[in-house]
Design an enzyme around this catalytic site. Sequence first.
Site, PDB file in Angstrom:
ATOM      1  N   GLU A   5       9.192 -27.275   4.937  1.00  0.00           N
ATOM      2  CA  GLU A   5      10.153 -26.668   3.774  1.00  0.00           C
ATOM      3  C   GLU A   5       9.148 -25.625   2.920  1.00  0.00           C
ATOM      4  O   GLU A   5       8.126 -26.227   2.195  1.00  0.00           O
ATOM      5  CB  GLU A   5      10.862 -27.639   3.154  1.00  0.00           C
ATOM      6  CG  GLU A   5      11.972 -27.375   2.506  1.00  0.00           C
ATOM      7  CD  GLU A   5      12.486 -28.433   1.771  1.00  0.00           C
ATOM      8  OE1 GLU A   5      11.904 -29.689   1.506  1.00  0.00           O
ATOM      9  OE2 GLU A   5      13.628 -28.302   1.341  1.00  0.00           O
ATOM     10  N   GLU A  49      18.688 -38.407  -0.671  1.00  0.00           N
ATOM     11  CA  GLU A  49      19.051 -36.800  -0.580  1.00  0.00           C
ATOM     12  C   GLU A  49      17.301 -36.329  -0.269  1.00  0.00           C
ATOM     13  O   GLU A  49      16.772 -36.020  -1.509  1.00  0.00           O
ATOM     14  CB  GLU A  49      19.688 -36.099  -1.753  1.00  0.00           C
ATOM     15  CG  GLU A  49      20.845 -36.634  -1.886  1.00  0.00           C
ATOM     16  CD  GLU A  49      21.870 -36.230  -0.774  1.00  0.00           C
ATOM     17  OE1 GLU A  49      21.462 -35.591   0.173  1.00  0.00           O
ATOM     18  OE2 GLU A  49      23.251 -36.662  -0.747  1.00  0.00           O
ATOM     19  N   CYS A  55      16.604 -27.824  -1.934  1.00  0.00           N
ATOM     20  CA  CYS A  55      16.663 -28.399  -0.765  1.00  0.00           C
ATOM     21  C   CYS A  55      17.512 -27.943   0.329  1.00  0.00           C
ATOM     22  O   CYS A  55      17.657 -28.047   1.834  1.00  0.00           O
ATOM     23  CB  CYS A  55      16.805 -29.811  -0.675  1.00  0.00           C
ATOM     24  SG  CYS A  55      18.274 -30.522  -1.511  1.00  0.00           S
TER      25      CYS A  55
END
Length: 484
Positions: free
Chosen positions: A387, A258, A292
């Site tokens: 991000e 992940e 995330c």
Amino acid sequence: PLALLADPSLLKTDALLNGEWVAGRDRFDVTDPATGEKLVDVALLGAAEAEAAIAAANAAWPAWRSKTAKERGAILMKWYALLVQHADDLARIMTAEQGKPLAEARGEVIYGASFVEWFAEEAKRIYGETIPSTDNNKRFVILKQPIGVCAAITPWNFPIAMITRKVAPALAAGCTVIIKPAEQTPLSALACAELAQRAGMPPGVLNILTGDADSSIAIGNVLCASDTVRHLSFTGSTEVGRILMKQCAPTIKKLSLELGGNAPFIVFDDADIDSAVEGAMISKYRNAGQTCVCANRIYVQEGVYDQFVHKLAAKAVAIKVGNGFEAGVNQGPMIDAQAITKVESHVADALAKGARVVVGGTRIGERFYTPTVLADVTSDMLCSREETFGPVAPVFRFKTEAEVVELANATEFGLASYFYSRDIGRIFRVGEALEYGMVGINTGLISVAEVPFGGVKQSGLGREGSHQGIEDYVETKYLCIGDI
Ligand code: ADP
């Protein structure tokens, strides 16, 4: 903050190896991100203890896999009940080491525990198959068997949930587990392990290896290189995911990854704007933007752009920033100085390229960052590609559905995405066109234990949660029975 635990024995600072608490030869500090002060020191383990944990998990495996699914499920269910019963203490421990506000930490405890409940139930439903034979003299039977010793390397942003959603399906399937929690947040992991012990988890079935950043690399090396470890599950950055994947290549280990995201959050002209603002608040500012699945790029159609920015800014400015233990605080500190530096560099880059700050855009002291809304953001800015992992909402303007779908998909990541629309045709078109593992439509909150969480492209491999969450922890075996 840790002096106030109702059950002080939940504050474990030693590692758990083969059912024993191990102090280690060295220790490392765990600090409170809100103050920078040392909370406690924790056992610093390394390669030798990783080898020992693998041996212990391997030795514990035959007895654990031989238990009936119902027996394993019963232990998990007890663990679940203890996690819920001690939710307040677990939340305090989490806020102390991670920083998120107490109410949010408690929410994570309950969310994290829900994976244990779900997989305790799913243990009983790991079905095989029989396949109609092509030969009257033969029968085809498919078994699902536990894969073996599993390793899990987890991040600091969800110190409990990222562990339970890996460990619970592994244990339910009949695997034994070695966890390497993030160096910033080992205390939550150890408290959960203490409760697993109380629930009757046999020695060696669940092991926790704690260590600092350097020893995490050493431990990771051993876990990846081992032929006994048959599966590695990792949640963290794409960069580290790539390293681990490479390290696992020689042993052809099964992987669940992940990794990073770059979530688009799209607001169409036909959306309910207030609802979209509400969703953006939840998706963007939760955990100070350090998840995330946080909205990373907010695309708003030109007709509603000004209205949306205005309403979002009004809400963002009302967020109370401070120590997560203080009443009324709804945004805690950033995890560390590096996290703030990244946020600052993204904001500075956006401003240099023509964006403007609507609210926020400043650091408070060394550890906090104000909830920020940036307007007039464009695709050439850093925050559209990377991000940000902080409380910054960059708002982009777009004209057409085709244009925004292209913009949204123009990234190597593919974890979560969101859009707001009231048009049923558009809901299907855009829902199908977004290249993401998850799409939130008219909602900013999508994750529960019952559904498959995971990404496509460079956001990872495999799914966690739902009945699919077991799949990574079982092997398919085909029995071909002749001479019938
Ligand atoms: P984040 O950016 O969330 O800190 P990282 O990917 O750096 O995420 O770290 C997530 C987890 O991976 C942590 O438990 C960390 O200790 C571990 N980790 C980082 N680098 C390595 C490595 N080279 N080998 C093994 N584990 C690692």
